[in-house]
Design an enzyme around this catalytic site. Structure first.
Site, PDB file in Angstrom:
ATOM      1  N   GLU A 608       0.816  -1.212   0.000  1.00 16.11           N
ATOM      2  CA  GLU A 608       0.000   0.000   0.000  1.00 16.11           C
ATOM      3  C   GLU A 608       0.850   1.264   0.000  1.00 16.11           C
ATOM      4  OE1 GLU A 608      -1.929   0.949   3.590  1.00 16.11           O
ATOM      5  OE2 GLU A 608      -2.881   2.708   2.718  1.00 16.11           O
ATOM      6  N   GLY A 682       5.877 -16.571  -0.868  1.00 19.67           N
ATOM      7  CA  GLY A 682       4.936 -15.444  -1.032  1.00 19.67           C
ATOM      8  C   GLY A 682       3.585 -15.704  -0.401  1.00 19.67           C
ATOM      9  N   ASP A 723      -8.663  -8.898   8.934  1.00 20.00           N
ATOM     10  CA  ASP A 723      -8.496  -9.105   7.489  1.00 20.00           C
ATOM     11  C   ASP A 723      -7.774 -10.426   7.242  1.00 20.00           C
ATOM     12  OD1 ASP A 723      -8.678  -8.599   4.838  1.00 20.00           O
ATOM     13  OD2 ASP A 723      -7.113  -7.073   4.757  1.00 20.00           O
ATOM     14  N   ASN A 728      -3.337 -12.736   2.880  1.00 23.07           N
ATOM     15  CA  ASN A 728      -2.564 -12.128   3.955  1.00 23.07           C
ATOM     16  C   ASN A 728      -1.794 -13.157   4.784  1.00 23.07           C
ATOM     17  OD1 ASN A 728      -3.201  -9.497   3.324  1.00 23.07           O
ATOM     18  ND2 ASN A 728      -5.176  -9.625   4.386  1.00 23.07           N
TER      19      ASN A 728
HETATM   20  O1  ACK Z   1       2.318 -13.107  -3.326  1.00 22.46           O
HETATM   21  P1  ACK Z   1       3.608 -12.402  -3.222  1.00 22.46           P
HETATM   22  O2  ACK Z   1       4.773 -12.794  -3.940  1.00 22.46           O
HETATM   23  O3  ACK Z   1       3.972 -12.233  -1.663  1.00 22.46           O
HETATM   24  O4  ACK Z   1       3.305 -10.819  -3.464  1.00 22.46           O
HETATM   25  C1  ACK Z   1       3.102 -10.141  -2.286  1.00 22.46           C
HETATM   26  C2  ACK Z   1       3.837  -8.826  -2.330  1.00 22.46           C
HETATM   27  O5  ACK Z   1       4.982  -8.920  -1.507  1.00 22.46           O
HETATM   28  C3  ACK Z   1       3.006  -7.663  -1.831  1.00 22.46           C
HETATM   29  O6  ACK Z   1       2.588  -7.893  -0.525  1.00 22.46           O
HETATM   30  C4  ACK Z   1       5.138 -10.246  -1.096  1.00 22.46           C
HETATM   31  N1  ACK Z   1       5.616 -10.251   0.270  1.00 22.46           N
HETATM   32  C5  ACK Z   1       5.191  -9.514   1.284  1.00 22.46           C
HETATM   33  N2  ACK Z   1       5.852  -9.795   2.416  1.00 22.46           N
HETATM   34  C6  ACK Z   1       6.748 -10.760   2.091  1.00 22.46           C
HETATM   35  C7  ACK Z   1       7.695 -11.465   2.844  1.00 22.46           C
HETATM   36  N3  ACK Z   1       7.882 -11.270   4.140  1.00 22.46           N
HETATM   37  N4  ACK Z   1       8.423 -12.375   2.201  1.00 22.46           N
HETATM   38  C8  ACK Z   1       8.202 -12.579   0.902  1.00 22.46           C
HETATM   39  N5  ACK Z   1       7.333 -11.943   0.139  1.00 22.46           N
HETATM   40  C9  ACK Z   1       6.595 -11.028   0.741  1.00 22.46           C
HETATM   41  C10 ACK Z   1       3.815 -10.948  -1.204  1.00 22.46           C
END
Ligand code: ACK
EC number: 2.7.10.1
Length: 960
Positions: A608, A682, A723, A728
């Site tokens: 965001e 992810g 949420d 998430n």
């Molecule tokens: O589905 P994703 O690859 O996993 O795409 C989203 C993106 O960032 C936006 O939120 C990735 N993401 C968020 N936090 C992490 C994390 N701690 N480790 C790896 N990927 C992350 C998330």
């Protein structure tokens, strides 16, 4: 004088009166005393005896008269003035009358006449200046009546006088038409008798009776004693005994004989006869305003608003408005609002303050220019709109003006706890409950319960902590009086203590013999020794923990009070918003990292507030680790920075294997960053979609167990996620699922699933419990509902809940009791768990602790996963039930677990033990109950299915 004389007859000209005998009365021309020529009747046979001369008038119609008057003017010579007439000469004559209904012409009969009077002269002669003696005119009036016939004759009888009749006037009297007190009275003939005639008047045009108008007509023809009156109508005024319309520019609003008044200032009347004047544009008249009052307008805004804040109270003072709008009835009203800016468009969104905010003396109808507002929330922005109001403010909402002042309340401790009550007492324990402080002024972290024996007078006391509003105090002496005080704690510190509460423990119900008392004494001493040892150990471990990882400085006190062992402290989530300075919260809960320790490798997604990157963190004297780095993009507002870092303040409070771990934050250099552990796979939703149908049931349940465990931790901390959704949840290379995405208002703002509800605010409808959608009741129970949806998402490999149905249809269907159908091949137990999470009554939903334990049982008994919901009974109220005709999936255990081959089984989750298929063979209904299959109907089917499965798998253990 109001006499009216209606002349019936006047002796003038040729009259044709009758004389008997003919040589008696004669008609002769002469002159009156002014020598004006006149006609007269004369007789003067004074020398002869036995005179009887009659003169009769014509027939006189009576008209309406009852009583008539006869006025005679005549001269009469005295006999002394005539020589040689002594003996024959007379000095009087007679006046007579006869009533008839018709004119009898010349017919005359003497005896029919009635005498009215004998007329004598008052004076006979008058001496002139020259010494001549001239005849003097006499005037005599006589009344006749009552008359009843249509007319009458008069007759004059001479018996030997020397008379000249100069004038005969016959008349009657009447009260003439008149207008008195705006009532008209007609011509009225009085009665013959002495009584008065009462006459009713009638109101003149455009007037109305106030009291019936009356008057009396006297016998003299005079109007007497007017009673009652009429009043001119509205819009009319009295002018010369009539009611006339008011002229333009004037008005008369009431009845009465007052004048029309000129229109008051700021009003006008274009028409005649106006009842009131119309206000000019932008001027008004309040309901009770008299028509004579000027038109007025709402006052201008109050001036010079000053606020003095004292913790959660504020005193507002202001000056009288410059313009009172022409009225004196000024009061003031104060409106309290809470406003916050919407980051999306920078606009302000305001909502009224809570109803328990108090205004002293009150919020509206203030006569003085000050008000005290109490019971506000701590650390909160409030806007007060102060409006001066007068009697016409409500008529001109568009013209109303107010002065606004925005304040921020200070931090304040909670108000005292009240309503302490005993729930249960035993010999050595007591259970107490109390009410939350009326004004918590923040989130209550815990309650401190301080108690001591009454006898000991506080020289030695005990302190306990409790998270809820009840506690059980144990280890008390029997039959002893204790005093107790409770106070609440928030981020702002302790509130004032409650009033002292006294309670007594129950008396000892048995006595101990001296022998056994020794045994008991020994037992007690050993117990005390053990307890003391435990305490020591506890203190030691506690302080060690504190030294290494003290995130809450208060925690130390929480655990160890003043040296007495108490209930273990319960870590509670602290809302960063309760901090006066949110950056203080970040540094309380998050480690500040040096940007030079962070290396960014690549961008992995968009958040965001900015990009999400992967990278590495190397802390001095530590191994380099993979991290995810959330950045705050440039050009942010203060609020955006606060909201961005709020997530770190929250995440930093958690420490659990299924909650994304915060490594630290970079706030002292730019870009501002939040650094967390890296999750290789992810987010869970896209991960599942990528690996559709590739996992075993056990793997899926393992993931779900992890999520449930993380959620149990959050709910124990008192944190409501709001949420929870597969998007998430992050997944690492070991398939461990961790709950992520913490923030305060994030549900409202950044989730693409967020939809505006009718009550305002954005909510991810498909994941949210009905009570949270309907009235924003977000609780751990609403998180449990969301967990049910995540369960469904997981079991359907990232399918979108409710597919393409619209949010509105989803809300409606759920409200009508419909629920998502089981995903394909979904184990019955898991589907039942989903349905339990989706109980309408939130208290009936399972707690996360129960969910964890159900999933643990499933993992220990994987055979139970074999029974798919499709094959067993399905609730009747399934939504979009697309698979009800599917063939029961009665494959082997191997089939169910087959896809597991693609991932290292052992790494899937830690601390979970698996069972072999041997267990399944032993599964009974009882066992099913144990693993959480609570539905009554399908148990038999499940058991029989398991039996069937058992025969399929008897040949050897199934590899797991
Ligand atoms: O589905 P994703 O690859 O996993 O795409 C989203 C993106 O960032 C936006 O939120 C990735 N993401 C968020 N936090 C992490 C994390 N701690 N480790 C790896 N990927 C992350 C998330």
């Amino acid at each position: 004088n109001t006499h009216l004389l209606n002349v019936l007859l006047l002796l003038q000209g040729e009259l044709g009166w009758i004389s008997y005998p003919s040589h008696g009365w004669e008609e002769i021309s002469g002159v009156d005393e002014h020598y004006t020529p006149i006609r007269t009747f004369q007789v003067c046979n004074v020398m002869e005896y036995s005179q009887n001369n009659w003169l009769r008038t014509n027939w006189i119609p009576r008209q309406s008269a009852q009583k008539i008057y006869v006025e005679l003017k005549f001269t009469l010579r005295d006999c002394n003035s005539i020589p040689l007439v002594l003996g024959t000469c007379k000095e009087t004559f007679n006046l007579l009358y006869l009533e008839t209904d018709d004119d009898q012409g010349s017919h005359f009969r003497e005896h029919q006449y009635l005498k009215i009077d004998t007329i004598a002269a008052d004076e006979s002669f008058t001496q002139t200046d020259l010494g001549d003696r001239i005849l003097k005119l006499n005037i005599e009036v006589r009344e006749v009546g009552p008359l009843t016939k249509k007319g009458f004759y008069l007759a004059f009888q001479d018996v030997g006088a020397c008379v000249a009749l100069v004038s005969v006037r016959v008349y009657f009297k009447k009260c003439p038409y008149t207008v008195r007190n705006l009532a008209s009275f007609p011509d009225t003939v009085p009665m013959d008798s002495q009584s008065l005639v009462e006459v009713k008047g009638s109101c003149v045009n455009h007037s109305k009776e106030e009291e019936p108008p009356r008057m009396y007509c006297s016998t003299e023809g005079e109007w007497l004693v007017p009673i009652g009156k009429c009043l001119c109508n509205q819009g009319y005024e009295e002018r010369s005994s009539t009611c006339q319309t008011c002229r333009a520019g004037f008005y008369k609003s009431g009845f009465g004989n007052t004048e029309c008044l000129k229109c008051p200032p700021h009003s006008f009347s274009h028409h005649e006869g106006s009842l009131h004047c119309v206000c000019e544009k932008n001027y008004f008249r309040a309901e009770g305003d008299p028509a004579s009052m000027s038109c007025t307008r709402p006052p201008s805004a109050p001036r010079n608003v000053i606020s003095s804040i004292n913790e959660t109270s504020v005193i507002l003072e202001w000056s009288w408005p410059d313009n009172t709008g022409g009225r004196r009835d000024i009061t003031f009203a104060v409106l309290c609002k809470r406003c916050r800016s919407v980051p999306a468009d920078g606009s302000q969104r305001c909502e009224p303050c809570r109803s328990n905010v108090r205004f002293v003396p009150r919020a509206t109808g203030l006569y003085n220019t000050t008000v005290t507002v109490t019971d506000l929330l701590a650390h909160t922005n409030y806007t007060f709109e102060i409006e001066a109001q007068n009697g016409v403010s409500s008529l001109a909402p568009q013209m109303r003006q107010y002065a606004a002042v925005t304040i921020t309340t200070n931090q304040a401790a909670p108000s005292p706890v009240s309503g302490i009550r005993k729930e249960k007492t035993t010999r050595n324990s007591v259970s107490l409950a109390w009410q939350e402080p009326e004004r918590p002024n923040g989130i209550i972290l815990d309650y401190e319960i301080k108690y001591y024996e009454k006898e000991e007078q506080e020289t030695s006391y005990t302190i306990l902590r409790a998270r809820g509003c009840n506690v059980t105090l144990g280890g008390l002496k029997p039959n002893t009086a204790y005093l107790l005080q409770i106070r609440a704690r928030t981020a702002a510190g302790y509130g004032a203590s409650s009033t002292t509460f006294q309670f007594e423990t129950s008396p000892d119900s048995f006595s101990i013999s001296s022998e056994s008392s020794q045994v008991v004494l020994i037992a007690i001493s050993s117990a005390v020794a053990i307890i003391l040892l435990t305490v020591l150990l506890y203190v030691l471990i506690g302080s060690l923990c504190f030294v290494f990882k003290s995130k809450h400085p208060d925690e130390k006190r929480l655990h160890f009070g003043n040296g007495h062992l108490r209930l273990p402290g319960i870590r509670t989530y602290i809302d960063p918003h309760t901090y006066e300075d949110p950056s203080q919260a970040v540094h309380e809960f998050a480690k500040e990292l040096d940007a030079s320790c962070i290396a960014i490798d690549k961008v992995v997604g968009a958040g965001e507030f900015g990009e999400v990157c992967s990278g590495r963190l190397r802390l001095p004297s530590k191994k380099e680790i993979c991290v995810a780095i959330k950045t705050l993009k440039g050009g942010y507002t203060d609020k955006q920075r606060r909201d961005f870092l709020a997530e770190a303040s929250i995440m930093g409070q958690f420490d659990h294997p299924n909650i994304i771990r915060l490594e630290g934050v970079v706030t002292r250099s730019k870009p501002v960053m939040i650094v967390t552990e890296y999750m290789e796979n992810g987010s869970l939703d896209s991960f599942l979609r990528k690996h559709d149908a590739q996992f075993t049931g056990i793997q899926l349940v393992g993931m779900l167990r992890g999520i449930a465990s993380g959620m149990k931790y959050l709910s124990d901390m008192g944190y409501v996620h709001r949420d929870l959704a597969a998007r998430n949840i992050l997944v690492n290379s070991n398939l461990v699922c961790k709950v992520s995405d913490f923030g305060l208002s994030r549900v409202l703002e950044d989730d693409p699933e967020g939809a505006y509800t009718t009550r305002g605010g954005k909510i991810p409808i498909r994941w949210t419990a009905p009570e949270a959608i309907a009235y924003r009741k977000f609780t751990s129970a609403s998180d449990a509902w969301s967990y049910g949806i995540v369960l469904w998402e997981v079991m359907s490999y990232g399918e979108r809940p409710y597919w393409e149905m619209s949010n509105q249809d989803v809300i409606k269907a759920v409200d009508e009791g419909y629920r998502l159908p089981p995903p394909m091949d979904c184990p019955a137990t898991l589907y039942q768990l989903m349905l339990d999470c989706w109980q309408k009554e939130r208290n009936n939903r399972p707690k996360f602790e129960q969910i964890v334990s159900i999933l643990d049982k499933l993992i220990r008994n994987p055979g139970s996963l074999k029974i798919t919901a499709n094959t067993t009974s399905r609730p009747a109220n399934l939504l979009l039930d697309r698979s009800s005709l599917e063939v029961p999936s009665m494959g082997t255990m191997g089939d169910w677990m087959d896809p597991m081959r693609t991932l290292p089984c052992k790494e899937a989750f830690s601390g979970v033990s698996y069972s072999s298929c041997d267990t399944i063979a032993k599964t009974s209904t009882e066992d099913l109950k144990k693993v959480g299959v609570t539905i009554v109907g399908p148990q038999k089917k499940i058991v029989s299915s398991l039996k069937a499965l058992d025969s399929n798998t008897k040949n050897g253990p199934v590899p797991v």
